[in-house]
Design a protein around this motif. Structure first.
Motif, mmCIF file in Angstrom:
data_model
loop_
_atom_site.group_PDB
_atom_site.id
_atom_site.type_symbol
_atom_site.label_atom_id
_atom_site.label_comp_id
_atom_site.label_asym_id
_atom_site.label_seq_id
_atom_site.Cartn_x
_atom_site.Cartn_y
_atom_site.Cartn_z
ATOM 1 N N GLY A 1 -1.735 -7.202 -5.914
ATOM 2 C CA GLY A 1 -2.638 -7.465 -4.787
ATOM 3 C C GLY A 1 -3.211 -8.866 -4.821
ATOM 4 O O GLY A 1 -3.309 -9.533 -3.784
ATOM 5 N N GLN B 1 -1.042 -2.839 -9.887
ATOM 6 C CA GLN B 1 -1.362 -2.954 -8.467
ATOM 7 C C GLN B 1 -2.422 -4.017 -8.223
ATOM 8 O O GLN B 1 -2.363 -4.752 -7.221
ATOM 9 N N ASN B 2 -3.405 -4.113 -9.111
ATOM 10 C CA ASN B 2 -4.413 -5.165 -8.947
ATOM 11 C C ASN B 2 -3.803 -6.552 -9.058
ATOM 12 O O ASN B 2 -4.140 -7.454 -8.284
ATOM 13 N N TRP C 1 0.832 -1.211 0.000
ATOM 14 C CA TRP C 1 0.000 0.000 0.000
ATOM 15 C C TRP C 1 0.864 1.258 0.000
ATOM 16 O O TRP C 1 0.579 2.210 -0.720
ATOM 17 N N GLN D 1 -6.304 -1.716 -4.092
ATOM 18 C CA GLN D 1 -5.809 -3.072 -3.859
ATOM 19 C C GLN D 1 -6.831 -3.961 -3.175
ATOM 20 O O GLN D 1 -6.892 -5.160 -3.461
#
Length: 339
Positions: free
Chosen positions: A139, A135-136, A52, A111
């Motif tokens: 995550g 980022q997805n 994060w 996320q």
């Protein structure tokens, strides 16, 4: 003498001076599963928090490079410029980002897919769309690894082994006219252990003819049970035994010298597949010389009551004295051959 295997099945071995520590990182998942719970939870928390923060910094840099922070600051100082700014055609990469804190909050929303709706990516910046995709994916990878690790730790095979029990003492007595080493094993759960097998090893210090000393020499010995072979149907407690014959390491042991074998340790290993999960489990225990009772036998604990069989576990380890020769198995066989 220190135990090689504890009564609870834990191996009493300390690994020291391991120079190739990097090998543990080659199998990260197993390393995470083997860690203690506090360390696992710390890594679980830090993996999310660090990701994060990292992507929060990336979102802040994108906003800073595009000028979103200056425009948002100007709108905060003079809200009346909001309409003028919109009319001028300025479109931010991510709406409502005006500081690192708001970028960090947006990173969390992306996320964990919270989606409060106050911040969103626009079509203005292709780089922002690319970071959103990355980022997805990151995550999802972190979620898969950490949740899989937590699941494996909560369903580890040794947890099921806690309900597989062995008698505290083993006994040596006559069975079918032969001296036998016997112990009792049971399963406290109603769910079955499928394809259960049991084996036994004698661990003791030995020396070869060439003078080589083996401090923990492991010798497999054959165990038998009421249904024959090593496979057992563990629906109720069973007494498994090893016939002390000429191939047995216990062939020359008598009640008078039993407790002089301080280096003697007998390890019992029970393996099988857990019926409910399909995971292979293993339960272990060991018996030192002072935990072997000569001339005793286990008392019956299974009785028929009201059309079904009842097991009284309060008598699981109880024994009773029985007539047993005070000689070695070798001497007993020699006496029989003379007769």
């Amino acid at each position: 003498r220190a135990r090689f295997v504890g009564k609870n099945g834990a191996c009493n071995v300390a690994h020291k001076n391991i120079r190739e520590q990097g090998r543990f990182l080659q199998d990260v998942f197993t390393t995470l599963v083997d860690l203690k719970w506090p360390h696992t939870l710390l890594i679980f928390t830090m993996s999310f928090l660090c990701s994060w923060l990292l992507f929060g910094m990336v979102w802040w840099l994108i906003a800073f490079a595009h000028g979103d922070l200056d425009h948002s600051t100007r709108l905060q100082r003079d809200p009346a410029e909001g309409a003028a700014g919109s009319a001028a055609g300025f479109v931010p990469c991510v709406t409502s980002i005006h500081s690192f804190t708001s970028a960090f909050l947006f990173s969390i929303e992306v996320q964990v897919t919270i989606g409060f709706g106050g911040r969103m990516v626009t079509e203005e910046c292709p780089a922002a769309i690319l970071v959103l995709i990355v980022q997805n994916i990151v995550g999802l990878v972190i979620n898969a690894i950490m949740l899989g690790c937590i699941f494996m730790k909560t369903s580890q095979a040794h947890r099921r082994a806690e309900t597989l029990i062995f008698s505290k003492h083993a006994v040596i007595a006559l069975r079918e006219g032969r001296l036998c080493f016997m112990l009792r094993v049971g399963d406290l759960r109603k769910s079955m252990i499928i394809s259960a097998t049991i084996r036994m090893q004698v661990v003791k210090k030995t020396a070869s003819l060439e003078g080589e000393v083996v401090p923990l020499n492991q010798i497999d010995i054959q165990m038998e049970n009421p249904v024959g072979g090593n496979s057992i149907f563990l629906v109720s407690p069973l007494i498994v035994y090893h016939v002390i014959d000429k191939n047995s390491p216990l062939y020359d042991i008598s009640p008078t010298n039993l407790h002089h074998h301080e280096d003697l340790e007998i390890i019992v290993i029970l393996e099988g597949v857990v019926e409910t999960t399909g995971i292979t489990t293993q339960a272990r225990t060991s018996y030192l010389a002072d935990e072997i009772l000569w001339g005793q036998r286990f008392v019956p604990i299974v009785a028929e009551e009201d059309g079904r069989y009842s097991v009284d576990y309060s008598k699981f380890g109880n024994t009773v004295k029985v007539p047993t020769p005070s000689c070695t198995a070798r001497q007993l066989e020699e006496d029989k051959s003379i007769m």
